[in-house]
Scaffold this motif. Sequence first.
Motif, PDB file in Angstrom:
ATOM      1  N   CYS A 121      40.562  48.999  46.445  1.00 44.25           N
ATOM      2  CA  CYS A 121      41.215  47.851  47.086  1.00 44.25           C
ATOM      3  C   CYS A 121      42.566  48.285  47.647  1.00 44.25           C
ATOM      4  N   CYS A 167      41.134  41.029  47.316  1.00 44.43           N
ATOM      5  CA  CYS A 167      42.127  41.504  46.341  1.00 44.43           C
ATOM      6  C   CYS A 167      42.304  40.464  45.230  1.00 44.43           C
ATOM      7  N   ALA A 168      42.258  40.940  44.003  1.00 45.48           N
ATOM      8  CA  ALA A 168      42.337  40.035  42.849  1.00 45.48           C
ATOM      9  C   ALA A 168      43.749  39.527  42.591  1.00 45.48           C
ATOM     10  N   HIS A 195      44.839  46.171  48.224  1.00 43.28           N
ATOM     11  CA  HIS A 195      45.698  45.082  47.755  1.00 43.28           C
ATOM     12  C   HIS A 195      46.300  44.296  48.906  1.00 43.28           C
ATOM     13  N   CYS A 228      40.302  43.987  40.890  1.00 45.43           N
ATOM     14  CA  CYS A 228      40.148  44.291  42.317  1.00 45.43           C
ATOM     15  C   CYS A 228      38.862  45.078  42.575  1.00 45.43           C
TER      16      CYS A 228
HETATM   17 ZN   LIG Z   1      43.782  44.485  45.163  1.00 45.93          ZN
END
Ligand SMILES: [Zn+2]
Length: 335
Positions: free
Chosen positions: A296, A303-304, A298, A292
Amino acid sequence: MRRYGKHTDEDDVRVRPNRKGNRPRTSIRPKHEDAAEGLVLTVDRGRLTVLVEDRTIVAMKARELGRKSAVVGDRVAVVGDLSGAKDTLARIVRVEERSSVLRRTADDDDPYERVVVANADQLAIVTALANPEPRPRLIDRCLVAAYDAGLEPLLVLTKSDLASAETLMESYGSLGMPYVVTNREELANGDAADRVRERLTGRVTAFVGHSGVGKTTLVNALVPDRQRATGHVNRVTGRGRHTTTSALALPLPDGSGWVIDTPGVRSFGLNHVDPARVIHAFPDLEPGTEGCPRACSHDEQDCALDQWVADGHADPQRLYSLRRLLATRERREGD
Ligand SMILES: [Zn+2]
Ligand SMILES: Nc1nc2c(ncn2[C@@H]2O[C@H](COP(=O)(O)OP(=O)(O)O)[C@@H](O)[C@H]2O)c(=O)[nH]1
Ligand SMILES: [Mg+2]
């Protein structure tokens, strides 16, 4: 007549060096070595009912505690008249360190957080399947509060005689938390209490939820001898009230745990919760945040977690749940 006249030898009075202009301290503060340990069962406008050994006594906060207050579930040290006799009032001189603190604010923008319960280790989130209708947003808010306070959540779905639990469990089943479903008939034949009790053994469980969902009914089924268990509580908070106006801790009959009934909440303000902490309640997703961007949330485009979950590392439902919890922290809607 003064007790110490001019004949008193100066050396007999121990005076602390007068540093920084402080008044010399001549009196030695009592250390309350005689204090007894107690557990706060309920609080009613400054009067606390405290369990000391097997007696319930009424106490108030000693002035020396300052602004620090004791709440239901607190372990405290009490001095004074500990007989528990009528019209006696003991003093709470110390609040022991808390293992957990369940907090809420009235609204998300309310700066004043209040401690609901101390030292609980489980949060039973009670939701009626009908009458009143389930409020998923309120469940989410309670979940965030539970995770934040380090309490394990338990979902208790009541009134399955009025509506099925199926729809609600479609969204909450994926959270992987324990849940119990109860109904009117099982309350009467004892099955409801039995099933819930299994989840309460050895723990301190706070029951929270909207008014009318059946918290008190359930707690009464778990602690049939409520009157005896609470002793003086009725004298303090009496007046024939039928609604729960203050949290109340009750011991399970076999001594295997505690249940705490709380007043109904319309909302569960989370102003005190750092959104960055919510991810910690999702250990299955946390490793995916390594990719991220810095700080982040999220709950944003870069966001990863989206890719990580799409790659099959975790259940997409879990990511959906996380996002929903994060969203409750941002949104302000009437629950
Ligand atoms: Zn994230
Ligand atoms: N049909 C039905 N009614 C219930 C059930 N549990 C509780 N109730 C009723 O719901 C109402 C509110 O219950 P109460 O325990 O006071 O709710 P609280 O405000 O959450 O403490 C009461 O009239 C209860 O009899 C249930 O499983 N089924
Ligand atoms: Mg109640």
